[in-house]
Write a protein that holds these residues in place. Structure first.
Motif, PDB file in Angstrom:
ATOM      1  N   GLY A  47      -2.624  14.346 -25.015  1.00 30.82           N
ATOM      2  CA  GLY A  47      -3.977  14.665 -25.665  1.00 30.82           C
ATOM      3  C   GLY A  47      -5.000  14.797 -24.826  1.00 30.82           C
ATOM      4  N   GLU A  48      -6.126  15.002 -25.088  1.00 29.12           N
ATOM      5  CA  GLU A  48      -6.592  14.964 -26.604  1.00 29.12           C
ATOM      6  C   GLU A  48      -6.820  16.438 -27.042  1.00 29.12           C
ATOM      7  N   SER A  49      -6.671  17.416 -26.196  1.00 31.72           N
ATOM      8  CA  SER A  49      -6.741  18.673 -26.297  1.00 31.72           C
ATOM      9  C   SER A  49      -5.300  19.351 -26.266  1.00 31.72           C
TER      10      SER A  49
ATOM     11  N   VAL B 165      -4.731  14.524 -31.274  1.00 30.68           N
ATOM     12  CA  VAL B 165      -5.191  15.806 -30.951  1.00 30.68           C
ATOM     13  C   VAL B 165      -6.807  15.901 -31.594  1.00 30.68           C
ATOM     14  N   HIS B 166      -7.824  16.149 -30.830  1.00 24.24           N
ATOM     15  CA  HIS B 166      -9.144  16.535 -31.175  1.00 24.24           C
ATOM     16  C   HIS B 166      -9.142  17.420 -32.217  1.00 24.24           C
ATOM     17  N   ALA B 167      -9.494  16.938 -33.622  1.00 26.08           N
ATOM     18  CA  ALA B 167      -9.619  17.935 -34.793  1.00 26.08           C
ATOM     19  C   ALA B 167     -10.951  17.406 -35.553  1.00 26.08           C
TER      20      ALA B 167
ATOM     21  N   LEU C  60      -9.450  25.918 -28.824  1.00 27.66           N
ATOM     22  CA  LEU C  60      -9.288  25.396 -30.140  1.00 27.66           C
ATOM     23  C   LEU C  60     -10.008  23.912 -30.322  1.00 27.66           C
ATOM     24  N   HIS C  61     -10.658  23.649 -29.141  1.00 28.30           N
ATOM     25  CA  HIS C  61     -11.462  22.150 -29.130  1.00 28.30           C
ATOM     26  C   HIS C  61     -12.808  22.350 -29.895  1.00 28.30           C
ATOM     27  N   ASP C  62     -12.877  21.954 -31.030  1.00 31.61           N
ATOM     28  CA  ASP C  62     -14.136  21.773 -31.799  1.00 31.61           C
ATOM     29  C   ASP C  62     -15.330  21.404 -31.002  1.00 31.61           C
TER      30      ASP C  62
ATOM     31  N   ALA D 152      -7.603  13.348 -34.300  1.00 30.14           N
ATOM     32  CA  ALA D 152      -8.758  12.374 -33.858  1.00 30.14           C
ATOM     33  C   ALA D 152     -10.162  13.028 -34.251  1.00 30.14           C
ATOM     34  N   HIS D 153     -10.828  12.293 -34.609  1.00 24.42           N
ATOM     35  CA  HIS D 153     -12.207  12.386 -34.920  1.00 24.42           C
ATOM     36  C   HIS D 153     -12.312  12.550 -36.221  1.00 24.42           C
ATOM     37  N   LEU D 154     -11.905  13.612 -37.022  1.00 23.26           N
ATOM     38  CA  LEU D 154     -11.910  13.740 -38.374  1.00 23.26           C
ATOM     39  C   LEU D 154     -13.086  13.692 -39.418  1.00 23.26           C
TER      40      LEU D 154
ATOM     41  N   ASN E 102      -9.573   2.876 -30.547  1.00 16.01           N
ATOM     42  CA  ASN E 102      -8.268   3.572 -30.455  1.00 16.01           C
ATOM     43  C   ASN E 102      -8.950   5.145 -29.371  1.00 16.01           C
ATOM     44  N   HIS E 103     -10.120   5.240 -28.922  1.00 15.58           N
ATOM     45  CA  HIS E 103     -10.511   6.290 -28.412  1.00 15.58           C
ATOM     46  C   HIS E 103     -11.833   6.234 -27.669  1.00 15.58           C
ATOM     47  N   MET E 104     -11.717   5.918 -26.577  1.00 13.09           N
ATOM     48  CA  MET E 104     -13.054   5.823 -25.686  1.00 13.09           C
ATOM     49  C   MET E 104     -12.595   6.482 -24.146  1.00 13.09           C
TER      50      MET E 104
HETATM   51 ZN   LIG Z   1     -12.594  14.435 -28.845  1.00  6.43          ZN
END
Ligand SMILES: [Zn+2]
Length: 569
Positions: free
Chosen positions: A321-323, A363-365, A328-330, A395-397, A92-94
């Motif tokens: 997405g993803e920001s 969203v990247h979180a 605030l992008h970790d 996303a990521h989590l 789901n995320h590449m």
């Molecule tokens: Zn990301």
């Protein structure tokens, strides 16, 4: 030996078989696969023996006898010789299209779990490149994946392998190791100031001021190196993209959620699709990047113009997405976050516009502080513009907790889970400490929460992309080297569901892909070993032997594909 559960599933299939032989199956099939263990990953996790395909869809799933009746002289038959078949893997995320722009020139170590083998591949690349030419890798590995020697690479080690070629090896986004030729090429020299474009402090030097070859400082530190590496020529991009697709099919991957669909490689995918040659499904996650309140104003205007879902089963745009707001992008290797009210206000302006337009968001979180802050915002937005049916996903989590999963579930959010520790687990132990690192990602909590969740790799730089390596981590909590880094493993069926059927929801194609069922697209993968029964330690090494996308053989380990007229009897 078949488990009771397995036998029960076979019986279940026999009962359901008449139902699965639908109207669609009444004329002959183009392709049948028989004599296998078909792990359908349907809602009941049914196991069958055979399946039939007409055009690009599955028209029947059942016993050998039932499926064989659907074949005539024009039907291509594939005897699976008892092999296990699963649905095509969905990631789901590449960062697939970014990878296309370098794949053809990169050294890749995905699936390489011995340092000796890695060095041999490096040597071979140096040989084939020729004297003085660049050799580089852009992530997807960490030395802790090597079972024979997990120590970091050094400048001296690379100098021995490649005295005459500049070499840059990027370890995930953690650090880059340069050899002496590369340092010299970049103008990084003893007694001289660092080049301007490198972030201060990221070029490591010893006590005498001599550069060690290490560039370190998370994603921003890697950018000046990547900017200086030789680019793929425009004329090479198609070959690079084709080799990437072939490698994905070889890994059993058939569908991707793709953050950032770069226009040039996307154009190549469109052309392949027009020519009926595209063997991957690509669903883009797109949106403007914002760093300032003014850029937020502009982004809101753009969001009002966004019109996803104009594509088809192969290429489509699905989500923002993803920001949302870049400040605030970790960062990947940060251990805590404390979003400011100011930044969150900008984040919320964009997210509100996305909700108002009825768009989906991924969203990247990653860190606990960020996840809590985003949930506060989404709960407030949800009161004005309900998000429940928009399939918003965090996303990521990696640092999610049970309370957050509960809040997410109440909002109808999905969890796009990308465990960076699959290869970065030892690096995470350095940053978080061993105990806290073992809670990244808490897969059993995620599973137990009942939330809709699916796996992504976040390849090609932050992480490796092979589903079997990620599944090994999910089932054992181990790095590929065998070192335990995570204490929340899950079961085989749940992990497989998260890589197939559940992920179909993330790309809005749950009626078309993710399980082997009548009416769905024929995306299936035959494996060299049975994922459900091999010892856990072998999961990492399972290899696809046949990958079919939309009824077309995309990859076969067998150099001689079974002939069209080969009979089963
Ligand atoms: Zn990301």
């Amino acid at each position: 030996m078949h488990s009771l559960r397995f036998r029960a599933a076979i019986l279940l299939t026999a009962c359901a078989a008449t139902a699965t032989l639908s109207l669609r199956a009444q004329s002959s099939a183009n392709l049948i696969l028989t004599n296998g263990k078909i792990v359908t990953v349907d809602e009941r996790f049914t196991i069958a023996q055979a399946l039939a395909v007409r055009g690009d869809r599955i028209v029947a799933v059942g016993s050998n006898a039932e499926i064989s009746r659907l074949a005539d002289t024009s039907t291509r038959r594939i005897d699976l010789h008892g092999r296990t078949v699963v649905p095509g893997f969905i990631d789901n995320h590449m960062h697939l299209l970014r990878a296309a722009t370098t794949w053809g020139r990169e050294l890749r170590w995905d699936g390489v779990y011995s340092r000796k083998q890695a060095i041999d591949l490096l040597k071979a690349r140096v040989q084939s490149a020729g004297r003085g030419q660049w050799v580089f890798s852009i992530g997807g590995w960490a030395t802790a994946q090597f079972s024979d020697d997990p120590r970091p690479f050094t400048r001296e080690e690379l100098d021995r392998v490649a005295p005459d070629n500049p070499v840059a090896l990027q370890e995930s986004y953690y650090q880059i190791v340069l050899n002496s030729r590369a340092l010299d090429d970049f103008g990084i020299r003893p007694g001289q100031p660092d080049p301007d474009d490198f972030i201060k402090g990221t070029i490591q030097r010893d006590a005498t001021g001599r550069p060690t070859g290490i560039i370190k400082g998370d994603i921003p530190a890697t950018r000046p190196v990547q900017a200086r590496l030789p680019k793929i020529a425009a004329g090479e991009l198609e070959a690079s993209t084709r080799s990437l697709i072939a490698d994905m099919n070889r890994a059993g991957l058939t569908t991707f959620g793709v953050p950032g669909c770069l226009p040039e490689p996307l154009q190549i995918l469109r052309r392949l699709h027009q020519q009926n040659q595209l063997n991957l499904r690509v669903f883009c996650i797109e949106g403007p990047t914002t760093n300032t309140p003014e850029q937020v104003d502009a982004a809101i205007q753009q969001i009002r113009q966004m019109k996803p879902f104009q594509g088809d089963d192969y290429i489509d745009e699905i989500a923002f997405g993803e920001s949302v707001y870049q400040p605030l992008h970790d960062p990947m290797f940060a251990v805590r976050s404390s979003p400011s009210a100011d930044q969150l206000a900008n984040w919320r302006r964009i997210a509100t516009a996305i909700a108002e337009q009825g768009l989906s968001l991924q969203v990247h979180a990653n860190l606990t502080g960020t996840i809590d802050a985003f949930l506060d915002q989404i709960e407030a937005i949800n009161k004005i513009y309900p998000v429940r049916n928009l399939r918003w996903a965090l996303a990521h989590l990696n640092q999610v907790n049970a309370a957050q999963l509960e809040r997410m579930k109440k909002l109808g959010l999905y969890a796009a889970v990308h465990p960076w520790s699959v290869i970065n687990g030892a690096i995470m132990q350095d940053g978080f400490g061993e105990a806290s690192a073992a809670d990244l990602s808490p897969l059993d909590l995620i599973q137990r929460s009942g939330i809709t969740w699916g796996f992504g790799s976040d390849g090609s730089a932050a992480n490796q992309y092979l589903p079997m390596t990620q599944l090994y981590y999910a089932l054992t909590g181990k790095l590929p080297s065998g070192k335990v880094v995570m204490r929340h493993p899950i079961g085989r069926e749940d992990a497989l569901i998260a890589y197939t059927r559940k992920n179909a929801y993330f790309v809005f194609r749950e009626n078309d892909i993710g399980s082997i069922q009548v009416g769905k697209l024929a995306d299936v993968v035959a494996l060299d070993r049975d994922y459900l029964t091999v010892p856990l330690e072998q999961i990492r090494d399972i290899k696809p032997v046949l990958t079919i996308v939309g009824g077309r053989v995309a990859y076969s380990a067998d150099p001689e594909p079974p002939s069209r007229t080969a009979s089963l009897r």
